[in-house]
Design a protein around this motif. Structure first.
Motif, PDB file in Angstrom:
ATOM      1  N   ALA A 150       0.840  -1.206   0.000  1.00 16.53           N
ATOM      2  CA  ALA A 150       0.000   0.000   0.000  1.00 16.53           C
ATOM      3  C   ALA A 150       0.873   1.254   0.000  1.00 16.53           C
ATOM      4  CB  ALA A 150      -0.936  -0.012   1.208  1.00 16.53           C
ATOM      5  N   LYS A 151       2.024   1.169  -0.636  1.00 20.78           N
ATOM      6  CA  LYS A 151       3.020   2.241  -0.612  1.00 20.78           C
ATOM      7  C   LYS A 151       2.471   3.582  -1.086  1.00 20.78           C
ATOM      8  CE  LYS A 151       7.722   3.350  -2.131  1.00 20.78           C
ATOM      9  NZ  LYS A 151       8.882   2.896  -2.947  1.00 20.78           N
ATOM     10  N   ALA A 152       1.535   3.555  -2.017  1.00 25.12           N
ATOM     11  CA  ALA A 152       0.987   4.801  -2.570  1.00 25.12           C
ATOM     12  C   ALA A 152       0.331   5.674  -1.499  1.00 25.12           C
ATOM     13  CB  ALA A 152      -0.030   4.474  -3.661  1.00 25.12           C
ATOM     14  N   LEU A 153      -0.045   5.074  -0.362  1.00 27.23           N
ATOM     15  CA  LEU A 153      -0.729   5.816   0.700  1.00 27.23           C
ATOM     16  C   LEU A 153       0.202   6.247   1.823  1.00 27.23           C
ATOM     17  CD1 LEU A 153      -3.904   3.562   1.114  1.00 27.23           C
ATOM     18  CD2 LEU A 153      -3.609   5.520  -0.402  1.00 27.23           C
ATOM     19  N   HIS A 154       1.411   5.754   1.856  1.00 25.01           N
ATOM     20  CA  HIS A 154       2.284   5.931   3.017  1.00 25.01           C
ATOM     21  C   HIS A 154       2.418   7.377   3.491  1.00 25.01           C
ATOM     22  CE1 HIS A 154       4.558   1.839   2.636  1.00 25.01           C
ATOM     23  NE2 HIS A 154       3.254   1.703   2.725  1.00 25.01           N
ATOM     24  N   ARG A 159      -6.345  11.044   7.725  1.00 16.39           N
ATOM     25  CA  ARG A 159      -7.702  11.583   7.811  1.00 16.39           C
ATOM     26  C   ARG A 159      -8.223  12.060   6.455  1.00 16.39           C
ATOM     27  NH1 ARG A 159     -10.576  13.057  12.235  1.00 16.39           N
ATOM     28  NH2 ARG A 159      -8.724  13.077  13.549  1.00 16.39           N
ATOM     29  N   ASP A 160      -7.320  12.378   5.541  1.00 19.53           N
ATOM     30  CA  ASP A 160      -7.747  12.874   4.220  1.00 19.53           C
ATOM     31  C   ASP A 160      -8.103  11.754   3.250  1.00 19.53           C
ATOM     32  OD1 ASP A 160      -7.281  15.372   5.185  1.00 19.53           O
ATOM     33  OD2 ASP A 160      -5.436  15.736   4.053  1.00 19.53           O
ATOM     34  N   LEU A 161      -7.760  10.512   3.587  1.00 21.59           N
ATOM     35  CA  LEU A 161      -8.021   9.401   2.677  1.00 21.59           C
ATOM     36  C   LEU A 161      -9.521   9.134   2.569  1.00 21.59           C
ATOM     37  CD1 LEU A 161      -5.219   6.904   3.777  1.00 21.59           C
ATOM     38  CD2 LEU A 161      -5.231   8.415   1.779  1.00 21.59           C
ATOM     39  N   ASP A 165      -9.390   6.362  -2.683  1.00 20.75           N
ATOM     40  CA  ASP A 165      -7.937   6.231  -2.490  1.00 20.75           C
ATOM     41  C   ASP A 165      -7.575   4.794  -2.135  1.00 20.75           C
ATOM     42  OD1 ASP A 165      -7.393   9.072  -2.809  1.00 20.75           O
ATOM     43  OD2 ASP A 165      -8.303   9.323  -0.830  1.00 20.75           O
ATOM     44  N   LEU A 166      -8.346   4.201  -1.239  1.00 22.14           N
ATOM     45  CA  LEU A 166      -8.090   2.816  -0.824  1.00 22.14           C
ATOM     46  C   LEU A 166      -8.392   1.855  -1.963  1.00 22.14           C
ATOM     47  CD1 LEU A 166      -9.762   2.885   2.721  1.00 22.14           C
ATOM     48  CD2 LEU A 166      -7.435   3.538   2.106  1.00 22.14           C
TER      49      LEU A 166
END
Length: 384
Positions: A150-154, A159-161, A165-166
């Motif tokens: 899940a590197k794109a979210l690191h 809180r903004d996700l 996005d997931l």
């Protein structure tokens, strides 16, 4: 009906922006600060400066009015950026400038934690307390792998996700279905943790799904000679269940929740995929007595934990001189037997729970009765 979005609370003495309701060209009335009150001390709302079609325009007008630069008609010349993020930035800057001019010192807020920082805290919560120490190393490795994928979210603020996005992480990941399952499971756990410590507004992982067919179907079926040995030892309770799996084809987890209709002699259930759930598999006549024995002695097809059965299965196969097989290999054995004995290909897919893919005709209209499926599954011959 979608809810009207919330707007920042205006500072005292700033004026007000009142929503007048839908179906108006300019539904927001922009009022200057209150200066008059009734004899009872009730504020008298001043006449509106203007009417605008967007709350943000009203906010800009009030800011201009407070600064002494507002001229009637200015609202017609306001152009707003199209994206919400830019609007939020403008709002925060205007409020900050106003507060600074008024000598109001805002509390310095801590920066929002990133996905990686929340994961780090979640890891401590899960594994570095007394309960966590009892969890297996394989669980830790699975969670670590999911986080890495899940590197794109690191570096994103947690809180903004949002759901998209997931979901994008799952949709764009080239790995197998089993790896995607680990990522989704990590999302679920992290949001459960974040909810406890108020690190998110809602659980955006709740509706994340895997939009690809389950490809975790690798395995090696039992050979004819292996099956002969198993049938020779069918009175053993471990072998008994291995044979039931080999001649019904469900994933091992499914046997925990299968509906077993002994009157009409079929199983109903399944796990994982849409095609696999709630499918009907007639009980092959060769294992009918084994199923009856199992229910009589255990009250269920599978009692105890899956891991205990796996360990017992590996031990029993070793005792019988059969090469190690996993419970999933029983599912492959069933598929092999269907193919070997000429079970109709479409019915084989129905019995195993495989998707028909682009074959819309069979997917939607290929209805088969229990007896239709029974005539197919009984093609499988058993050498006792």
């Amino acid at each position: 009906m979608p809810k009207r979005k919330k707007h920042p609370k205006l500072p005292n003495g700033y004026g007000s922006i009142k929503y007048l309701g839908k179906n108006r060209r300019n539904p927001y009335a922009v009022h200057p600060p209150v200066t008059d009150y009734t004899d009872e001390g009730v504020p008298i709302t001043p006449k509106a400066l203007c009417y605008v079609d967007d709350w943000m325009k009203g906010f800009i007008i009030l800011t201009s009015y407070k600064a002494g630069t507002y001229t009637k008609g200015d609202e017609r010349d306001i152009d707003l950026p199209s994206d919400q993020k830019s609007l939020e930035i403008i709002t925060q800057r205007l409020l900050a400038d106003y507060n600074k001019a008024q000598g109001i010192v805002e509390e310095e807020k801590e920066p929002e934690k990133t996905f990686a920082e929340v994961y780090k805290d979640f890891w401590k919560y899960k594994f570095e307390n007394e309960k966590g120490k009892k969890l297996s190393e394989s669980s830790k490795l699975s969670i670590q792998a999911a986080f890495k994928n899940a590197k794109a979210l690191h570096d994103r603020p947690f809180r903004d996700l949002r759901h998209d996005d997931l979901q994008s992480v799952i949709d764009n990941c080239p790995l197998k279905h089993s790896s995607l399952e680990l990522i989704v499971h990590l999302f679920r756990q992290m949001y459960a943790y974040a909810d406890i410590y108020e690190l998110c507004d809602k659980d955006y992982s709740a509706h994340v799904k895997i939009n690809k067919e389950d490809d975790d179907e690798s395995g090696v079926p039992f050979t004819d000679s292996d099956l002969k040995i198993l049938w020779d030892h069918k009175d053993d309770e471990i072998v008994e269940f291995i044979l039931i799996m080999c001649y019904s084809g469900f994933r091992i987890k499914a046997y925990k929740t299968l509906e077993i209709n002994m009157r009409e002699k079929y199983f109903k259930g399944g796990v994982k995929t849409k095609a696999g759930k709630d499918r009907i598999v007639p009980i092959h006549s060769a294992i009918l007595k084994l199923v009856e024995n199992r229910l009589s002695s255990h009250g269920a097809l599978l009692s105890g934990t899956l891991q205990i059965f796996r360990n017992n299965m590996y031990k029993k196969l070793s005792e019988l001189g059969i090469e190690k097989h996993t419970p999933h290999d029983c599912r492959h054995t069933f598929s092999m037997l269907c193919e070997k004995y000429g079970v109709n290909e479409n019915d084989r897919k129905r019995l195993i729970g495989h998707s028909f893919g682009s074959d819309i005709t069979n997917s939607l209209y290929g209805h088969r009765t229990v007896e239709d499926l029974r005539s197919e599954i009984e093609k499988i011959k058993v050498c006792y």
